[in-house]
Design a protein around this motif. Sequence first.
Motif, PDB file in Angstrom:
ATOM      1  N   ALA A 106       0.830  -1.214   0.000  1.00 41.76           N
ATOM      2  CA  ALA A 106       0.000   0.000   0.000  1.00 41.76           C
ATOM      3  C   ALA A 106       0.863   1.262   0.000  1.00 41.76           C
ATOM      4  O   ALA A 106       0.542   2.242  -0.670  1.00 41.76           O
ATOM      5  CB  ALA A 106      -0.927   0.003   1.213  1.00 41.76           C
ATOM      6  N   LYS A 107       1.950   1.244   0.744  1.00 39.15           N
ATOM      7  CA  LYS A 107       2.792   2.439   0.845  1.00 39.15           C
ATOM      8  C   LYS A 107       3.819   2.571  -0.270  1.00 39.15           C
ATOM      9  O   LYS A 107       4.203   3.668  -0.627  1.00 39.15           O
ATOM     10  CB  LYS A 107       3.498   2.464   2.197  1.00 39.15           C
ATOM     11  N   THR A 108       4.302   1.435  -0.820  1.00 41.35           N
ATOM     12  CA  THR A 108       5.399   1.506  -1.783  1.00 41.35           C
ATOM     13  C   THR A 108       5.081   0.945  -3.163  1.00 41.35           C
ATOM     14  O   THR A 108       5.773   1.248  -4.125  1.00 41.35           O
ATOM     15  CB  THR A 108       6.627   0.732  -1.263  1.00 41.35           C
ATOM     16  N   GLY A 109       4.073   0.079  -3.249  1.00 40.43           N
ATOM     17  CA  GLY A 109       3.776  -0.581  -4.521  1.00 40.43           C
ATOM     18  C   GLY A 109       4.711  -1.749  -4.801  1.00 40.43           C
ATOM     19  O   GLY A 109       4.668  -2.344  -5.875  1.00 40.43           O
ATOM     20  N   ILE A 110       5.538  -2.106  -3.838  1.00 45.38           N
ATOM     21  CA  ILE A 110       6.494  -3.199  -4.017  1.00 45.38           C
ATOM     22  C   ILE A 110       5.809  -4.532  -3.758  1.00 45.38           C
ATOM     23  O   ILE A 110       5.190  -4.734  -2.717  1.00 45.38           O
ATOM     24  CB  ILE A 110       7.703  -3.034  -3.066  1.00 45.38           C
ATOM     25  N   ARG A 111       5.921  -5.439  -4.733  1.00 43.74           N
ATOM     26  CA  ARG A 111       5.370  -6.787  -4.585  1.00 43.74           C
ATOM     27  C   ARG A 111       6.462  -7.818  -4.322  1.00 43.74           C
ATOM     28  O   ARG A 111       6.205  -8.860  -3.744  1.00 43.74           O
ATOM     29  CB  ARG A 111       4.603  -7.192  -5.839  1.00 43.74           C
ATOM     30  N   GLN A 112       7.661  -7.543  -4.798  1.00 40.71           N
ATOM     31  CA  GLN A 112       8.775  -8.458  -4.571  1.00 40.71           C
ATOM     32  C   GLN A 112      10.071  -7.679  -4.575  1.00 40.71           C
ATOM     33  O   GLN A 112      10.128  -6.556  -5.050  1.00 40.71           O
ATOM     34  CB  GLN A 112       8.823  -9.547  -5.641  1.00 40.71           C
ATOM     35  N   ARG A 113      11.116  -8.282  -4.022  1.00 44.51           N
ATOM     36  CA  ARG A 113      12.419  -7.643  -3.979  1.00 44.51           C
ATOM     37  C   ARG A 113      13.483  -8.691  -4.245  1.00 44.51           C
ATOM     38  O   ARG A 113      13.295  -9.867  -3.945  1.00 44.51           O
ATOM     39  CB  ARG A 113      12.658  -6.926  -2.646  1.00 44.51           C
ATOM     40  N   HIS A 114      14.581  -8.257  -4.816  1.00 51.91           N
ATOM     41  CA  HIS A 114      15.726  -9.125  -5.071  1.00 51.91           C
ATOM     42  C   HIS A 114      16.681  -8.996  -3.896  1.00 51.91           C
ATOM     43  O   HIS A 114      17.035  -7.892  -3.499  1.00 51.91           O
ATOM     44  CB  HIS A 114      16.429  -8.729  -6.372  1.00 51.91           C
ATOM     45  N   ILE A 115      17.083 -10.131  -3.360  1.00 52.59           N
ATOM     46  CA  ILE A 115      17.938 -10.161  -2.177  1.00 52.59           C
ATOM     47  C   ILE A 115      19.279 -10.775  -2.564  1.00 52.59           C
ATOM     48  O   ILE A 115      19.331 -11.905  -3.050  1.00 52.59           O
ATOM     49  CB  ILE A 115      17.299 -11.012  -1.052  1.00 52.59           C
ATOM     50  N   ALA A 116      20.342 -10.050  -2.345  1.00 51.40           N
ATOM     51  CA  ALA A 116      21.671 -10.579  -2.654  1.00 51.40           C
ATOM     52  C   ALA A 116      21.991 -11.731  -1.710  1.00 51.40           C
ATOM     53  O   ALA A 116      21.756 -11.648  -0.508  1.00 51.40           O
ATOM     54  CB  ALA A 116      22.722  -9.479  -2.518  1.00 51.40           C
ATOM     55  N   GLY A 117      22.499 -12.798  -2.295  1.00 53.61           N
ATOM     56  CA  GLY A 117      22.894 -13.948  -1.509  1.00 53.61           C
ATOM     57  C   GLY A 117      24.256 -13.727  -0.882  1.00 53.61           C
ATOM     58  O   GLY A 117      24.927 -12.726  -1.155  1.00 53.61           O
ATOM     59  N   PRO A 118      24.689 -14.662  -0.062  1.00 56.82           N
ATOM     60  CA  PRO A 118      25.981 -14.500   0.606  1.00 56.82           C
ATOM     61  C   PRO A 118      27.160 -14.483  -0.369  1.00 56.82           C
ATOM     62  O   PRO A 118      28.222 -13.990  -0.043  1.00 56.82           O
ATOM     63  CB  PRO A 118      26.059 -15.705   1.548  1.00 56.82           C
ATOM     64  N   ASP A 119      26.931 -14.985  -1.580  1.00 56.75           N
ATOM     65  CA  ASP A 119      28.005 -15.016  -2.578  1.00 56.75           C
ATOM     66  C   ASP A 119      27.862 -13.920  -3.628  1.00 56.75           C
ATOM     67  O   ASP A 119      28.563 -13.925  -4.629  1.00 56.75           O
ATOM     68  CB  ASP A 119      28.035 -16.384  -3.265  1.00 56.75           C
ATOM     69  N   GLU A 120      26.948 -12.965  -3.418  1.00 57.60           N
ATOM     70  CA  GLU A 120      26.735 -11.874  -4.375  1.00 57.60           C
ATOM     71  C   GLU A 120      27.034 -10.538  -3.717  1.00 57.60           C
ATOM     72  O   GLU A 120      26.650 -10.304  -2.581  1.00 57.60           O
ATOM     73  CB  GLU A 120      25.278 -11.836  -4.852  1.00 57.60           C
ATOM     74  N   CYS A 121      27.689  -9.657  -4.458  1.00 55.63           N
ATOM     75  CA  CYS A 121      27.910  -8.300  -3.958  1.00 55.63           C
ATOM     76  C   CYS A 121      27.711  -7.316  -5.117  1.00 55.63           C
ATOM     77  O   CYS A 121      27.497  -7.717  -6.256  1.00 55.63           O
ATOM     78  CB  CYS A 121      29.280  -8.155  -3.309  1.00 55.63           C
ATOM     79  N   ALA A 122      27.780  -6.044  -4.809  1.00 56.69           N
ATOM     80  CA  ALA A 122      27.506  -5.011  -5.808  1.00 56.69           C
ATOM     81  C   ALA A 122      28.417  -5.137  -7.022  1.00 56.69           C
ATOM     82  O   ALA A 122      27.981  -4.948  -8.162  1.00 56.69           O
ATOM     83  CB  ALA A 122      27.644  -3.622  -5.175  1.00 56.69           C
TER      84      ALA A 122
END
Length: 91
Positions: free
Chosen positions: A35-51
């Motif tokens: 309701a506040k953001t319109g976000i339905r899903q998000r991508h979460i970096a795993g322990p082996d992923e970084c920027a």
Amino acid sequence: MKFAAIGPIAAFARKVEDNEFLKAQSPGGHALIYAKTGIRQRHIAGPDECASDLGVAAAERCFAENNIDRSTIDFLLSAPKRPTTSATTPA
């Protein structure tokens, strides 16, 4: 010197969490988030992923989509919102 700006090109973390996942964690919280953001899903970096991993993936995608020979690139600029590694500053 030749300069070109291409973008934005993005790459996303492999893990995806949707609001149903949040519903299990916090009943009612998922509806408020949507309701506040319109976000339905998000991508979460795993322990082996970084920027920097996502930056490399985005660059590779950019090269492929724009038919760019990697050997012609002298410099890439990346501006992630969060650092690749966490560093503490001395007090």
